[in-house]
Design a protein around this motif. Structure first.
Motif, PDB file in Angstrom:
ATOM      1  N   SER A  31      -8.737   0.389  10.121  1.00  9.19           N
ATOM      2  CA  SER A  31      -9.660  -0.661   9.718  1.00  9.19           C
ATOM      3  C   SER A  31      -9.493  -0.930   8.223  1.00  9.19           C
ATOM      4  O   SER A  31      -8.873  -0.149   7.492  1.00  9.19           O
ATOM      5  CB  SER A  31     -11.097  -0.244  10.009  1.00  9.19           C
ATOM      6  N   CYS A  32     -10.094  -2.015   7.758  1.00 10.42           N
ATOM      7  CA  CYS A  32     -10.039  -2.307   6.319  1.00 10.42           C
ATOM      8  C   CYS A  32     -10.700  -1.193   5.521  1.00 10.42           C
ATOM      9  O   CYS A  32     -10.230  -0.822   4.438  1.00 10.42           O
ATOM     10  CB  CYS A  32     -10.725  -3.639   6.036  1.00 10.42           C
ATOM     11  N   ARG A  33     -11.778  -0.637   6.052  1.00 10.38           N
ATOM     12  CA  ARG A  33     -12.469   0.455   5.364  1.00 10.38           C
ATOM     13  C   ARG A  33     -11.582   1.711   5.291  1.00 10.38           C
ATOM     14  O   ARG A  33     -11.470   2.347   4.243  1.00 10.38           O
ATOM     15  CB  ARG A  33     -13.749   0.764   6.124  1.00 10.38           C
ATOM     16  N   GLU A  34     -10.946   2.054   6.383  1.00  9.10           N
ATOM     17  CA  GLU A  34     -10.054   3.213   6.399  1.00  9.10           C
ATOM     18  C   GLU A  34      -8.869   3.004   5.449  1.00  9.10           C
ATOM     19  O   GLU A  34      -8.411   3.946   4.794  1.00  9.10           O
ATOM     20  CB  GLU A  34      -9.550   3.470   7.812  1.00  9.10           C
ATOM     21  N   THR A  35      -8.399   1.775   5.364  1.00  9.92           N
ATOM     22  CA  THR A  35      -7.272   1.480   4.484  1.00  9.92           C
ATOM     23  C   THR A  35      -7.666   1.614   3.020  1.00  9.92           C
ATOM     24  O   THR A  35      -6.887   2.114   2.195  1.00  9.92           O
ATOM     25  CB  THR A  35      -6.737   0.066   4.769  1.00  9.92           C
TER      26      THR A  35
END
Length: 347
Positions: A31-35
């Motif tokens: 996800s964008c958050r994980e990235t």
């Protein structure tokens, strides 16, 4: 590093109110958050490698965001970890190398800086793509990355498009899509008194234009043959023929971290397993056995590669000192129709 993070924060700071956790980051599985967390993990990891002088593996730690940290907080962490990496790069001596697996199990401070900038640029792009917003970082940052850890990639129509293509994130005219990739830090070979440091396209360009390539040279500057060889190496890069291992190596004296000369291959081995080698030393370092020591080291390394059968050297008839160097290194003179003397060392 600061410029790359400023670009990241400038792009993503405007959309921190969006749902990063529920949106996939471009072509990634994260996800964008994980990235965003991965960017911070990479930056602090690289800083730890340099600061701890890690030699055989990764420093055994990881980071996590505190519970309740919002997207703006995640960007703050990216800024903090980038500052730590920048500080580690600035305070690490030039000759220090720390563990990184690709491809020679070590990287210097410039390599870690380039890897850090690449992490920020590419994953900012992934997040921006997932959120549907435009992103194009400064061309100079992309060139910094390409000329240090993508030496095998021929320059394209623009540095950013080339970097995206090289990492499987875009297309370029007349080039096949990239489906698997790794960056490449420069090789280093060790002899008794010297470190043989493979040049990057960035170093080759600087040397060919009259700079020092980031080295302190005995006598103040490299020999003219080194500059000419660097120009050839940079031309190979521009043509897409640069191979990190079969390049020029700067000979650095371990006792004082000063460069005494350069030695390298004229290109990759040919179909018969033959590779030609050339070298020169600055005047103040001649007669001390450095050329013979480096030639033995580089020739032995070459002959240990798969498919390499012969290392060749061509020496001017009037250059008696170089003839003694190749002879002491184990080369044998062979029949030759040219105006010079030809020597070979066979595996």
């Amino acid at each position: 590093m600061e410029e790359a993070v400023a670009d990241c924060v400038g792009v993503l700071g405007a959309v921190t109110d969006r749902d990063w956790a529920g949106v996939r980051a471009g072509r990634l599985e994260w996800s964008c958050r994980e990235t965003a967390l991965h960017i911070a993990e990479a930056l602090i990891g690289y800083a730890g490698q340099l600061a701890g002088r890690e030699a055989d593996g990764y420093a055994p730690f990881e980071i996590a965001l505190e519970e309740g940290t919002d997207n703006a907080g995640a960007l703050r962490v990216i800024g903090t970890t980038a500052a730590l990496l920048a500080a580690a790069v600035r305070t690490t001596p030039r000759a220090v190398r720390a563990f990184h697996p690709y491809p020679f199990r070590h990287a210097n401070r410039e390599g870690f800086a380039a890897m850090g900038v690449a992490e920020v640029l590419l994953h900012t792009h992934d997040i921006a793509e997932g959120l549907g917003i435009p992103h194009e970082p400064p061309a100079e940052l992309c060139s910094f990355v390409l000329t240090r850890i993508f030496p095998h990639v021929r320059p394209g129509p623009s540095p950013w498009r080339t970097l995206l293509w090289a990492t499987g994130r875009g297309d370029l005219p007349d080039r096949e899509p990239v489906t698997a990739w790794r960056w490449s830090n420069n090789p280093v070979l060790r002899s008794e008194r010297l470190s043989l440091e493979g040049v990057t396209p960035a170093v080759a360009a600087d040397l060919s234009l009259g700079g020092g390539g980031g080295f302190e040279w005995v006598g103040g500057e490299p020999a003219e043959g080194t500059r000419e060889g660097a120009g050839i190496m940079h031309k190979q890069y521009e043509e897409g023929a640069f191979q990190p291992e079969w390049t020029m190596y700067v000979l650095v004296r371990d006792e004082d971290d000063r460069a005494v000369g350069a030695m390298g291959f004229h290109g990759a081995p040919d179909a018969d397993g033959r590779v030609e080698i050339g070298y020169d030393l600055v005047e103040g370092a001649r007669g001390l056995g450095y050329a013979t020591e480096a030639l033995r080291t580089l020739s032995a390394w070459a002959l240990a590669r798969d498919g390499v059968k012969t290392v060749a050297a061509v020496v001017a008839r009037e250059n008696t000192p170089s003839q003694r160097v190749v002879t002491r290194a184990g080369f044998t003179r062979i029949p030759w129709d040219g105006d010079e003397f030809a020597y070979e060392l066979r595996g």
